[in-house]
Design an enzyme around this catalytic site. Structure first.
Site, PDB file in Angstrom:
ATOM      1  N   GLY A  17     -21.197 -20.368 -12.130  1.00 23.32           N
ATOM      2  CA  GLY A  17     -20.416 -21.446 -11.540  1.00 23.32           C
ATOM      3  C   GLY A  17     -20.051 -22.463 -12.610  1.00 23.32           C
ATOM      4  N   LEU A  18     -19.620 -23.635 -12.192  1.00 26.31           N
ATOM      5  CA  LEU A  18     -19.201 -24.645 -13.159  1.00 26.31           C
ATOM      6  C   LEU A  18     -20.352 -25.077 -14.054  1.00 26.31           C
ATOM      7  CD1 LEU A  18     -17.010 -26.448 -14.296  1.00 26.31           C
ATOM      8  CD2 LEU A  18     -17.506 -28.112 -12.484  1.00 26.31           C
ATOM      9  N   SER A  45     -20.476 -21.444  -5.564  1.00 27.71           N
ATOM     10  CA  SER A  45     -20.036 -22.564  -4.732  1.00 27.71           C
ATOM     11  C   SER A  45     -18.919 -23.357  -5.400  1.00 27.71           C
ATOM     12  CB  SER A  45     -21.221 -23.497  -4.439  1.00 27.71           C
ATOM     13  OG  SER A  45     -22.196 -22.846  -3.671  1.00 27.71           O
ATOM     14  N   TRP A  48     -15.482 -22.659  -4.369  1.00 30.70           N
ATOM     15  CA  TRP A  48     -15.160 -22.944  -2.971  1.00 30.70           C
ATOM     16  C   TRP A  48     -14.993 -24.442  -2.700  1.00 30.70           C
ATOM     17  CZ3 TRP A  48     -17.602 -19.354   1.183  1.00 30.70           C
ATOM     18  CH2 TRP A  48     -17.490 -18.020   0.774  1.00 30.70           C
ATOM     19  N   GLN A  50     -13.614 -28.020  -2.229  1.00 26.05           N
ATOM     20  CA  GLN A  50     -12.263 -28.438  -1.858  1.00 26.05           C
ATOM     21  C   GLN A  50     -11.934 -29.844  -2.345  1.00 26.05           C
ATOM     22  OE1 GLN A  50     -11.620 -28.054   2.369  1.00 26.05           O
ATOM     23  NE2 GLN A  50     -11.462 -25.826   2.275  1.00 26.05           N
ATOM     24  N   GLY A  52     -12.831 -32.219  -4.664  1.00 19.58           N
ATOM     25  CA  GLY A  52     -12.475 -32.555  -6.031  1.00 19.58           C
ATOM     26  C   GLY A  52     -13.653 -33.101  -6.808  1.00 19.58           C
ATOM     27  N   ARG A 279     -22.172 -38.735   4.932  1.00 17.94           N
ATOM     28  CA  ARG A 279     -22.096 -37.406   5.529  1.00 17.94           C
ATOM     29  C   ARG A 279     -23.190 -37.134   6.557  1.00 17.94           C
ATOM     30  NH1 ARG A 279     -20.413 -33.192   0.672  1.00 17.94           N
ATOM     31  NH2 ARG A 279     -18.170 -33.557   0.855  1.00 17.94           N
ATOM     32  N   LEU A 379     -19.445 -31.225  -8.203  1.00 20.34           N
ATOM     33  CA  LEU A 379     -18.747 -30.631  -9.344  1.00 20.34           C
ATOM     34  C   LEU A 379     -18.932 -31.492 -10.593  1.00 20.34           C
ATOM     35  CD1 LEU A 379     -15.349 -29.398  -7.819  1.00 20.34           C
ATOM     36  CD2 LEU A 379     -17.280 -27.996  -8.557  1.00 20.34           C
TER      37      LEU A 379
END
Length: 509
Positions: A17-18, A45, A48, A50, A52, A279, A379
């Site tokens: 991944g990143l 992940s 996927w 969204q 940013g 959240r 991210l």
């Protein structure tokens, strides 16, 4: 039969991944070997994501404000120094990815086009075509990785164990490839294996991410932090699909409203920030509306409407595939397992409590997420701390002591995994209680008795046991039998050997 053993004279990265690819790029000029189950830009992940990447990129923003928002969202458990580090290095990380070719949205003046997301005090989320950030960023980073002569990528591998010497130092990994077990030694191992969300029945990320890196590190003796804190994205698109498509939080930033089946907006009754509440609050509100039989929908008809195909193409396509046209219909939504705030404890350079072992990305606990991750910090954390881990690991020197631990962990059969996922969602989900967590731990005991100490069972045990021990509600961890938050929140730091005994073993005594 002895497994075939090879030596890698450089940095060994597990996960693509990143975080993993950022680490591999930063390892230059040292050789880096990247091991991944799926081909690059699949099964992670990062691809996927969204929303940013959050960073202080405008004149109206400042890294200190970003750090403060990160600390506030974490419900008292964020390490403020690590949050400051993330925020200070955030803008440079976004610009580095842009230089690699990530096509972030731009405004008329050529600057980053920034959106507002929940619990941010400023618009600071750099996006790509509304909801395409993860895919586009990973495409750019993948291209950069393949162009580097110091990086070798080996796909089709599954992590099955860690090699360890008598002093406890991690000396390499055990992997399965094409049905064969292989051992690879290396001066430094970086785990970038993702989170535990695949242990839940409905997720928003690849279901194969089941906490195996976390479980294997814990079994080797690594310190683990905050495993009880699991984030549920409030607005997974409820069209009966697993993994569930995601309705990005940016939609609420654009003005979309959460309504019930009667068309009534309900978030203001749960929090003064309404749709832009943290959240965990939004997830519990939607859970409550659904549990009461009122249903929950994201209404973006006025906020986005006819602009959906261009503004949020991934959400638009997912809705249409489930028979919902978000231009003229509210989107049915439900909370789904999305992110694990806990993980393997690391310092600011990605080093764990075990010599030779580093961790980055969702499997790591850097201290920046606390009890409730701030939107679009994942991210950013992967890029910032993945780069730091790669730079630190390239300085590692090969140890010479004898390897004494080299056993592959057992694999949990799919049927047993399916039962575990259902139980994790039911008993360690958005709302929890002691009785349910006790039932979950008993199930884990039974599965381990039948199939052995599988890495994913170890990850599930850490989550459930620490959720049971934390008899209070904090951030994403909500105990219906103990709803009050602590006056002075404290982080969980635990090793596998120090976990409290399970209810099953206590009953046996």
């Amino acid at each position: 039969m002895m497994a075939h053993r090879t030596q890698h004279d450089g940095v060994l990265v597990v996960g693509a991944g990143l975080a993993g690819l950022s680490a591999a790029l930063a390892a230059a000029p040292r050789k880096a070997l990247v091991l991944t189950g799926a081909p690059l830009n699949h099964g992670c992940s990062s691809a996927w994501a969204q929303g940013g990447m959050a960073a202080a990129l405008s004149d109206e923003d400042d890294w200190a404000l970003h750090a403060a928002d990160t600390v506030a969202a974490g419900a008292g458990l964020v390490d403020p120094e690590r949050a400051a580090l993330l925020a200070r290095e955030g803008a440079a990380a976004v610009r580095t990815l842009a230089a690699l070719g990530a096509p972030f949205d731009r405004d008329a003046a050529g600057g980053f086009s920034l959106s507002l997301e929940a619990a941010h005090s400023r618009a600071r989320v750099a996006r790509v075509k509304g909801d395409q950030a993860g895919r586009a960023i990973m495409a750019a980073v993948t291209a950069a990785t393949l162009a580097q002569p110091h990086i070798e990528v080996r796909s089709g591998t599954r992590l099955r164990g860690l090699l360890q010497d008598a002093e406890g130092q991690i000396r390499g990994v055990i992997v399965e490839q094409a049905g064969q077990i292989h051992e690879i030694t290396a001066p430094a191992v970086i785990l970038a294996t993702g989170g535990i969300v695949g242990l839940y029945a409905v997720t928003t990320t690849p279901p194969e991410l089941r906490g195996e890196g976390l479980g294997l590190a814990a079994s080797a003796g690594a310190m683990i932090a905050d495993p009880e804190f699991v984030q549920f994205h409030p607005t997974a698109i409820d069209i009966g699909r697993d993994p569930a498509p995601l309705a990005t939080e940016a939609l609420r930033g654009e003005g979309a409203l959460l309504i019930n089946g009667a068309g009534e907006a309900f978030m203001a009754a749960y929090h003064p920030a309404a749709e832009l509440a943290p959240r965990d609050v939004v997830a519990r509100a939607i859970h409550a509306e659904r549990a009461a039989g009122r249903g929950a929908f994201l209404d973006a008809r006025a906020a986005v409407g006819d602009h959906f195909p261009d503004a949020f193409p991934a959400v638009f396509a997912a809705c249409l595939s489930g028979g919902v046209d978000p231009r003229v219909q509210p989107i049915p939504v439900a909370p789904a397992c999305h992110y694990h705030m806990g993980g393997i404890v690391t310092d600011e350079h990605g080093a764990t409590s075990l010599a030779g072992l580093y961790a980055a990305g969702e499997c790591a606990s850097t201290g920046v997420h606390g009890a409730n991750r701030l939107a679009s910090n994942s991210l950013l954390e992967a890029a910032v701390f993945g780069t730091r881990a790669g730079a630190a690991a390239r300085e590692a020197v090969e140890a010479r002591s004898r390897i004494v631990r080299s056993a592959a962990s057992p694999v949990l059969p799919e049927a047993a995994l399916s039962g575990l996922r259902i139980a994790m969602s039911a008993e360690a989900g958005v709302v929890r209680d002691g009785a349910g967590l006790g039932r979950l731990i008993s199930l884990i005991d039974d599965l381990q008795g039948a199939y052995g100490a599988c890495a994913d069972l170890t990850a599930a045990r850490l989550t459930a046991a620490c959720a049971l021990t934390r008899a209070e509600s904090l951030g994403a961890h909500f105990r219906i039998d103990a709803p009050e938050a602590p006056a002075e929140p404290k982080r969980t730091f635990v090793t596998l050997s120090a976990l409290p005994p399970s209810p099953t073993s206590i009953a046996a005594e």
